[in-house]
Scaffold this active site. Structure first.
Site, PDB file in Angstrom:
ATOM      1  N   ASP A  87       0.808  -1.047  -0.120  1.00  0.00           N
ATOM      2  CA  ASP A  87       0.049  -0.005   0.044  1.00  0.00           C
ATOM      3  C   ASP A  87       0.819   1.228  -0.076  1.00  0.00           C
ATOM      4  OD1 ASP A  87      -2.381   1.534   0.168  1.00  0.00           O
ATOM      5  OD2 ASP A  87      -3.317   0.030   1.362  1.00  0.00           O
ATOM      6  N   THR A  88       0.263   2.442   0.270  1.00  0.00           N
ATOM      7  CA  THR A  88       0.855   3.811   0.136  1.00  0.00           C
ATOM      8  C   THR A  88       2.274   3.713   0.967  1.00  0.00           C
ATOM      9  OG1 THR A  88      -1.323   4.795   0.062  1.00  0.00           O
ATOM     10  CG2 THR A  88       0.415   6.140   0.637  1.00  0.00           C
TER      11      THR A  88
END
Length: 339
Positions: free
Chosen positions: A165-166
């Site tokens: 993810d981010t």
């Protein structure tokens, strides 16, 4: 896509980097975070991660349901709470640089126009070209691993949150007590085209703020927080994640442990089952005394991170969480003194 450089004159006092919420343990991710901490600033740290295809940002970003790359990034500084973000951008190698430029650009002010906080799609891409950022054919951002991940999750119908993810970076200059923070992301695999995640939303993906407090005898103390997040974007947006946590930390007058403040916020604001993660740097200063704290908190299997202290030593954190053998809170919070 692995060219790296260090610029020692740009290195700030405290900088921390995380590699995004992960479903599987991979020690190489933490080592890449270690290097990014030494590259200098929030911008250069994110730029470094955007070059490495195993992270979900820049080159190697997840593909949309239409097999395209749509990157997003944000940047914030405690100075005037300046903020910039770009989303659904497909032709720029380093979206984090564009976000930072947008935050600091005075073009609109000089013309007495409204300064945008967020640019998306073609508007963001035109802005990048106008300001001479390196651009590319969108296909150049697609890695072999990203295509394989697309096929795996599309055809096997696996849960899309089992991917990376981010990523994020935060910093505090202990001389000025100013802070910076930023994120970069390709979004969730198989996302709908045009979808914007928490990275682009003011207060959700990142927050940096400095406050001064009046003390007896006309003296003042200061507190600064820099924080960034990763995880289920829609849930983080609803929780106003980073700004909400920062406000509780900055408003505390009772000396509550910061880990307990964050714990209370997560219990109250996060939706059940939503995956989340974050890192924070907090500095308190009164006269010549200063306390510095680094916190990492999440409910994902693995969150790789690294932090560089004022002594220029870099510590690596391979924070792991087992949801099948967890605490009552069903998340983990770790706190470290950075003196």
């Amino acid at each position: 896509m692995t060219n790296r450089s260090k610029n020692s004159k740009d290195v700030v006092d405290l900088i921390a980097v995380h590699g995004g919420a992960c479903a599987k343990f991979d020690p190489s991710l933490a080592e890449d975070c270690r290097f990014a901490c030494g590259t200098g600033t929030v911008e250069s740290a994110l730029t470094d991660l955007e070059r490495i295809e195993k992270f979900n940002c820049g080159f190697g970003s997840h593909l949309t349901i239409d097999q395209e790359v749509e990157c997003e990034a944000s940047y914030m500084t405690s100075k005037n709470k300046s903020f910039g973000a770009v989303g659904a951008i497909s032709n720029v190698f380093h979206p984090s640089r564009v976000a930072r430029h947008l935050a600091h650009n005075n073009w609109w002010k000089r013309r007495r126009l409204l300064h945008p906080l967020i640019l998306v799609g073609r508007g963001a891409e035109k802005y990048a070209v106008k300001n001479d950022f390196p651009t590319c054919n969108p296909e150049e951002l697609i890695s072999t691993a990203a295509r394989e991940s697309y096929d795996k999750y599309l055809h096997r119908m696996l849960h899309p949150y089992d991917t990376h993810d981010t990523v994020g970076a935060i910093s505090i200059n202990t001389s000025t007590m100013e802070a910076e923070s930023g994120t970069s992301s390709g979004g969730i695999v198989l996302k709908h085209s045009g979808r914007l995640g928490h990275s682009c939303v003011y207060g959700s993906g990142t927050w940096s703020e400095r406050r001064q407090y009046e003390e007896p005898l006309d003296e003042f103390s200061e507190r600064t927080i820099s924080i960034c997040s990763t995880g289920h974007g829609e849930s983080l947006v609803k929780a106003d994640f980073c700004r909400g946590i920062a406000e509780r930390v900055l408003e505390d007058e009772e000396g509550i442990m910061y880990s307990e403040i964050i714990r209370g916020y997560l219990r109250e604001k996060m939706e059940p089952g939503a995956r989340f993660g974050g890192i924070a740097l907090i500095a308190d200063k009164f006269r010549e005394r200063m306390s510095l704290e680094f916190l990492i908190f999440h409910n994902c299997r693995y969150l790789p991170a690294a932090v560089r202290g004022r002594d220029r030593q870099i510590r690596v954190f391979e924070s792991q969480f087992d949801p099948d053998n967890c605490t009552e809170d069903k998340f983990i919070i770790e706190s470290f003194n950075m003196q």
